[in-house]
Design an enzyme around this catalytic site. Structure first.
Site, PDB file in Angstrom:
ATOM      1  N   ASN A   9       0.865  -1.182   0.000  1.00 47.96           N
ATOM      2  CA  ASN A   9       0.000   0.000   0.000  1.00 47.96           C
ATOM      3  C   ASN A   9       0.902   1.232   0.000  1.00 47.96           C
ATOM      4  O   ASN A   9       1.474   1.584   1.024  1.00 47.96           O
ATOM      5  CB  ASN A   9      -0.887  -0.040   1.260  1.00 47.96           C
ATOM      6  CG  ASN A   9      -1.740   1.208   1.405  1.00 47.96           C
ATOM      7  OD1 ASN A   9      -1.836   2.027   0.486  1.00 47.96           O
ATOM      8  ND2 ASN A   9      -2.371   1.359   2.557  1.00 47.96           N
ATOM      9  N   LYS A  11       0.102   4.217  -0.271  1.00 49.44           N
ATOM     10  CA  LYS A  11      -0.596   5.393   0.294  1.00 49.44           C
ATOM     11  C   LYS A  11      -0.368   6.610  -0.616  1.00 49.44           C
ATOM     12  O   LYS A  11      -0.278   6.453  -1.820  1.00 49.44           O
ATOM     13  CB  LYS A  11      -0.138   5.648   1.727  1.00 49.44           C
ATOM     14  CG  LYS A  11      -0.228   4.393   2.581  1.00 49.44           C
ATOM     15  CD  LYS A  11      -0.120   4.659   4.039  1.00 49.44           C
ATOM     16  CE  LYS A  11      -0.139   3.329   4.777  1.00 49.44           C
ATOM     17  NZ  LYS A  11      -0.236   3.459   6.199  1.00 49.44           N
ATOM     18  N   HIS A  98      -9.551   0.575   4.612  1.00 50.67           N
ATOM     19  CA  HIS A  98      -8.311   0.816   5.361  1.00 50.67           C
ATOM     20  C   HIS A  98      -8.638   1.729   6.542  1.00 50.67           C
ATOM     21  O   HIS A  98      -9.478   2.626   6.425  1.00 50.67           O
ATOM     22  CB  HIS A  98      -7.256   1.456   4.447  1.00 50.67           C
ATOM     23  CG  HIS A  98      -5.904   1.488   5.075  1.00 50.67           C
ATOM     24  ND1 HIS A  98      -5.552   2.445   5.992  1.00 50.67           N
ATOM     25  CD2 HIS A  98      -4.838   0.668   4.946  1.00 50.67           C
ATOM     26  CE1 HIS A  98      -4.309   2.211   6.395  1.00 50.67           C
ATOM     27  NE2 HIS A  98      -3.853   1.141   5.781  1.00 50.67           N
ATOM     28  N   GLU A 100      -7.208   4.201   7.720  1.00 49.94           N
ATOM     29  CA  GLU A 100      -7.053   5.637   7.440  1.00 49.94           C
ATOM     30  C   GLU A 100      -8.295   6.178   6.733  1.00 49.94           C
ATOM     31  O   GLU A 100      -8.689   7.322   6.937  1.00 49.94           O
ATOM     32  CB  GLU A 100      -5.777   5.872   6.606  1.00 49.94           C
ATOM     33  CG  GLU A 100      -4.540   5.703   7.465  1.00 49.94           C
ATOM     34  CD  GLU A 100      -3.294   5.260   6.721  1.00 49.94           C
ATOM     35  OE1 GLU A 100      -3.249   5.372   5.482  1.00 49.94           O
ATOM     36  OE2 GLU A 100      -2.357   4.780   7.393  1.00 49.94           O
ATOM     37  N   GLU A 170      -5.545  -5.563  10.410  1.00 46.99           N
ATOM     38  CA  GLU A 170      -4.538  -4.526  10.671  1.00 46.99           C
ATOM     39  C   GLU A 170      -4.840  -3.819  11.989  1.00 46.99           C
ATOM     40  O   GLU A 170      -5.641  -2.869  12.013  1.00 46.99           O
ATOM     41  CB  GLU A 170      -4.561  -3.479   9.546  1.00 46.99           C
ATOM     42  CG  GLU A 170      -4.266  -4.035   8.177  1.00 46.99           C
ATOM     43  CD  GLU A 170      -3.684  -2.961   7.283  1.00 46.99           C
ATOM     44  OE1 GLU A 170      -2.530  -3.109   6.877  1.00 46.99           O
ATOM     45  OE2 GLU A 170      -4.364  -1.950   7.027  1.00 46.99           O
ATOM     46  N   GLY A 176       2.144   1.892  10.836  1.00 49.02           N
ATOM     47  CA  GLY A 176       3.053   3.027  10.715  1.00 49.02           C
ATOM     48  C   GLY A 176       3.719   3.429  12.016  1.00 49.02           C
ATOM     49  O   GLY A 176       4.321   4.491  12.115  1.00 49.02           O
ATOM     50  N   SER A 216       3.270  -2.471  10.469  1.00 49.97           N
ATOM     51  CA  SER A 216       4.730  -2.458  10.682  1.00 49.97           C
ATOM     52  C   SER A 216       5.393  -3.795  10.365  1.00 49.97           C
ATOM     53  O   SER A 216       6.342  -4.214  11.034  1.00 49.97           O
ATOM     54  CB  SER A 216       5.062  -2.016  12.118  1.00 49.97           C
ATOM     55  OG  SER A 216       4.588  -0.699  12.333  1.00 49.97           O
TER      56      SER A 216
HETATM   57  C1  PEP Z   1      -0.913  -0.122   6.151  1.00 49.66           C
HETATM   58  O1  PEP Z   1      -1.084   1.081   6.073  1.00 49.66           O
HETATM   59  O2  PEP Z   1      -1.737  -0.884   5.646  1.00 49.66           O
HETATM   60  C2  PEP Z   1       0.255  -0.605   6.883  1.00 49.66           C
HETATM   61  C3  PEP Z   1       0.265  -1.847   7.283  1.00 49.66           C
HETATM   62  O3  PEP Z   1       1.264   0.296   7.102  1.00 49.66           O
HETATM   63  P1  PEP Z   1       2.697  -0.005   7.769  1.00 49.66           P
HETATM   64  O4  PEP Z   1       3.218  -1.271   7.147  1.00 49.66           O
HETATM   65  O5  PEP Z   1       3.529   1.171   7.435  1.00 49.66           O
HETATM   66  O6  PEP Z   1       2.467  -0.190   9.226  1.00 49.66           O
END
Ligand code: PEP
Length: 253
Positions: A9, A11, A98, A100, A170, A176, A216
């Site tokens: 992703n 973003k 997601h 976000e 997630e 993040g 992460s």
């Molecule tokens: C995400 O935004 O789906 C995600 C898992 O981000 P990160 O790997 O940076 O934690």
């Protein structure tokens, strides 16, 4: 058969040049180094989709996805992109729900259920995201909370349609932040979600549903996470912007 999937992703990152370089590097590394059966799905910002797809061409095991689609079919919705438009550009996957989007754009479970249906109706494979906040994890109610997100977003689907869904668990506190869920925490939730799917659609469908972990994930922790029986891959944010890291994560299977 449950697919092993590593979805990147991007973003709201990457200029045109950067996106082309990243994709070319990923494709070259995949060709030279990857012989496993895990597939990669690149989910860049909308304007990248067509040129990135062109670069991917016929490359084996690499697919193109979008980060979102509209909950409307078509018409006067300035700034929106429909599932139908995405499909017409050859998009194969779409991330829906997601955290976000849920948080910053106030996307409700009801809206997400509509997006999932439109994606499926246009032949796209939804990567449906779910996950709990730190507050909910601390209160210990994460399991019912995340199951509820699945019920509301997906359980209106027919069995035939549900069979096409990919789920991404997630935990929001891990996205993040550099704070990954332990492989035991991930396994516990993935198994609970699979049991929840089985309770609605039966054991066979549940066994064949890919459930990805996101939060992460990096080349150092991917092998341990992917080694768990109910973790079928990852949704990768930060580490998907570095070709070496992203391909090393794919090679962790
Ligand atoms: C995400 O935004 O789906 C995600 C898992 O981000 P990160 O790997 O940076 O934690």
């Amino acid at each position: 058969m449950r697919k092993k999937i590593v979805a990147g992703n991007w973003k709201m990152n990457m200029t045109f040049e950067e996106g082309q370089t990243l994709t070319s590097e990923i494709l070259n590394m995949m060709k030279d180094e990857h012989s496993g059966d895990a597939i990669a799905v690149l989910n860049p910002p909308f304007p990248h989709i067509f040129p990135v797809k062109k670069l991917i061409g016929e490359a084996k095991g690499v697919f193109i996805g979008a980060q979102n689609c509209s909950d409307k079919e078509a018409g006067a919705f300035t700034g929106e992109v429909s599932a139908k438009i995405l499909a017409s550009f050859g998009v194969q996957y779409v991330i829906i729900g997601h955290s976000e989007r849920r948080e910053y754009f106030k996307e409700s479970n009801e809206m997400l259920a509509t997006k999932v249906k439109l994606a499926l109706a246009n032949g796209l494979i939804p990567i449906f995201c779910c996950g709990e906040s730190l507050e909910i994890r601390t209160a210990g109610t994460h399991e019912p909370n995340v199951k509820f997100q699945l019920t509301e977003g997906l359980f209106d689907l027919s069995t035939e349609d549900f069979a096409k869904i990919v789920i991404a668990y997630e935990p929001i506190w891990a996205i993040g932040t550099g704070k990954t869920a332990t492989s035991e925490e991930a396994q516990e939730m993935h198994a609970a979600l699979r049991r929840h799917v089985a309770s609605k659609y039966g054991k066979d469908i549940a066994e064949n549903t890919s459930i990805l972990y996101g939060g992460s994930c990096n080349p150092k922790n991917a092998q341990e996470l992917f080694g768990k029986p109910d973790v079928d891959g990852g949704l990768i944010g930060g580490a998907s912007l570095k070709s070496r890291d992203f391909v090393d994560i794919i090679k962790s299977f």
